[in-house]
Design a protein around this motif. Sequence first.
Motif, PDB file in Angstrom:
ATOM      1  N   CYS A  71       0.852  -1.195   0.000  1.00 44.68           N
ATOM      2  CA  CYS A  71       0.000   0.000   0.000  1.00 44.68           C
ATOM      3  C   CYS A  71       0.890   1.248   0.000  1.00 44.68           C
ATOM      4  CB  CYS A  71      -0.892  -0.021   1.242  1.00 44.68           C
ATOM      5  SG  CYS A  71      -2.144   1.274   1.287  1.00 44.68           S
ATOM      6  N   LEU A  72       0.443   2.277  -0.708  1.00 49.24           N
ATOM      7  CA  LEU A  72       1.138   3.580  -0.690  1.00 49.24           C
ATOM      8  C   LEU A  72       0.173   4.624  -0.159  1.00 49.24           C
ATOM      9  CD1 LEU A  72       2.805   3.869  -4.258  1.00 49.24           C
ATOM     10  CD2 LEU A  72       3.816   2.927  -2.143  1.00 49.24           C
ATOM     11  N   VAL A  73       0.735   5.584   0.592  1.00 48.31           N
ATOM     12  CA  VAL A  73      -0.030   6.782   0.925  1.00 48.31           C
ATOM     13  C   VAL A  73       0.852   7.975   0.553  1.00 48.31           C
ATOM     14  CG1 VAL A  73       0.734   6.698   3.358  1.00 48.31           C
ATOM     15  CG2 VAL A  73      -1.273   8.029   2.749  1.00 48.31           C
ATOM     16  N   HIS A  92      -3.012  -0.895  -2.975  1.00 42.86           N
ATOM     17  CA  HIS A  92      -3.818   0.334  -2.951  1.00 42.86           C
ATOM     18  C   HIS A  92      -2.938   1.578  -2.846  1.00 42.86           C
ATOM     19  CE1 HIS A  92      -7.024  -2.552  -1.824  1.00 42.86           C
ATOM     20  NE2 HIS A  92      -7.774  -1.693  -2.480  1.00 42.86           N
ATOM     21  N   LEU A  93      -3.464   2.659  -3.427  1.00 46.06           N
ATOM     22  CA  LEU A  93      -2.855   3.992  -3.292  1.00 46.06           C
ATOM     23  C   LEU A  93      -3.882   4.912  -2.625  1.00 46.06           C
ATOM     24  CD1 LEU A  93      -0.834   6.355  -4.034  1.00 46.06           C
ATOM     25  CD2 LEU A  93      -2.148   6.562  -6.175  1.00 46.06           C
ATOM     26  N   TYR A 130      -3.800   3.118 -12.644  1.00 45.17           N
ATOM     27  CA  TYR A 130      -4.592   2.891 -11.430  1.00 45.17           C
ATOM     28  C   TYR A 130      -6.075   2.821 -11.798  1.00 45.17           C
ATOM     29  CZ  TYR A 130      -0.472   4.697  -8.887  1.00 45.17           C
ATOM     30  OH  TYR A 130       0.790   4.920  -8.390  1.00 45.17           O
ATOM     31  N   THR A 131      -6.826   2.066 -10.988  1.00 45.84           N
ATOM     32  CA  THR A 131      -8.289   2.085 -11.101  1.00 45.84           C
ATOM     33  C   THR A 131      -8.830   2.840  -9.898  1.00 45.84           C
ATOM     34  OG1 THR A 131      -8.316  -0.036 -12.236  1.00 45.84           O
ATOM     35  CG2 THR A 131     -10.352   0.623 -11.101  1.00 45.84           C
ATOM     36  N   ALA A 164      -7.333   4.354  -4.651  1.00 45.26           N
ATOM     37  CA  ALA A 164      -7.239   3.699  -5.965  1.00 45.26           C
ATOM     38  C   ALA A 164      -6.500   2.382  -5.810  1.00 45.26           C
ATOM     39  CB  ALA A 164      -6.496   4.625  -6.943  1.00 45.26           C
ATOM     40  N   LYS A 165      -6.572   1.576  -6.839  1.00 46.13           N
ATOM     41  CA  LYS A 165      -5.958   0.239  -6.830  1.00 46.13           C
ATOM     42  C   LYS A 165      -5.065   0.155  -8.059  1.00 46.13           C
ATOM     43  CE  LYS A 165      -7.667  -4.538  -6.214  1.00 46.13           C
ATOM     44  NZ  LYS A 165      -7.844  -4.909  -4.791  1.00 46.13           N
TER      45      LYS A 165
END
Length: 278
Positions: free
Chosen positions: A174-176, A207-208, A246-247, A275-276
Amino acid sequence: AKSHMRSPLLGLNGVAAMKACYRRFDPAAYLQYNYTPPRADFTRKDSIVPWKLACLHRAFTEGDMSGELLVDIGSGPTLYQVMSGCEVFSKVLLTDFLEVNRQELRRWLQDEGQCSLDWTPYLQHVCKLEGRRPSAWTEKAAKLRQVVADILPIDVHCSQPLAPDALPLAGADCLVSCFCLESVSPDLAAFTRALGHIGKLLRPGGHLMLIGALGESYYFAGPGVRIPVVPLNEAQVCTSLKESGYTLIRLEVYTLTQDMRVGVDDVTGVFFVKAKKD
Ligand SMILES: C[S@@+](CC[C@H](N)C(=O)[O-])C[C@H]1O[C@@H](n2cnc3c(N)ncnc32)[C@H](O)[C@@H]1O
Ligand SMILES: O=[N+]([O-])c1ccc2c(c1)CN[C@@H](CO)C2
């Protein structure tokens, strides 16, 4: 003879000019401008920081997260962005371009010396969002200190933003990233390229969580330290996400009320994206 004054930014390419601006970034001033009332007022439903914390809490706890590693891109001197994620991921990496910001984070994480901001109200607020009593903030602080494994240098304009061995081969789960890409890029094309660069750090299906400024053309990162920003609208954010693989799962927008405009920038709104990666 006095050498004629030359703007330090003339003649540099856009990215180099942005990097020159950041040499004057003042962490304490930045925190004062953006992370104290009215923008961070936990007694007000319409304050920006409680809105951001609510978006992050919901996004991290709605049951679709999996994996161990969360990476925060362009952490700056702030910790709020990982206060929900630290309960979901067993390992968190913080990153920033500037040593002064990495030092600020290290000071809090090693619980030594004076930090520029007291994060207690933030920890207490996120505990409340989690249905815990606010006094559990000490446990959350301990949790955060336990899961943050490192604080790394990063440059989102590099096709490989982190050192080669910084992440496992599979990438982060995961990224934030909050208020980084649009604040460090000279134009929309560079913003979109940077989004692609950080996407390479994320595993497919990861995920983002992206928080950023809408309609902002500059902000002050200290007295007289004016930093240009790429003014974005929602459509551009969505297009850039799509172009970068990304979606979009969810986009939420906060529109600043008059009293949230305190003269430190010309931001008109804040977006939250979950987003994914395809
Ligand atoms: C507006 S601050 C955001 C800080 C924090 N994430 C927040 O939510 O307030 C932008 C951050 O991007 C960092 N930065 C500047 N140039 C960068 C680059 N080329 N790559 C990655 N981060 C950069 C700055 O040092 C600064 O900490
Ligand atoms: O209201 N806020 O919570 C908040 C926090 C950080 C930042 C902004 C607003 C707007 N400017 C950006 C830099 O481009 C930084």
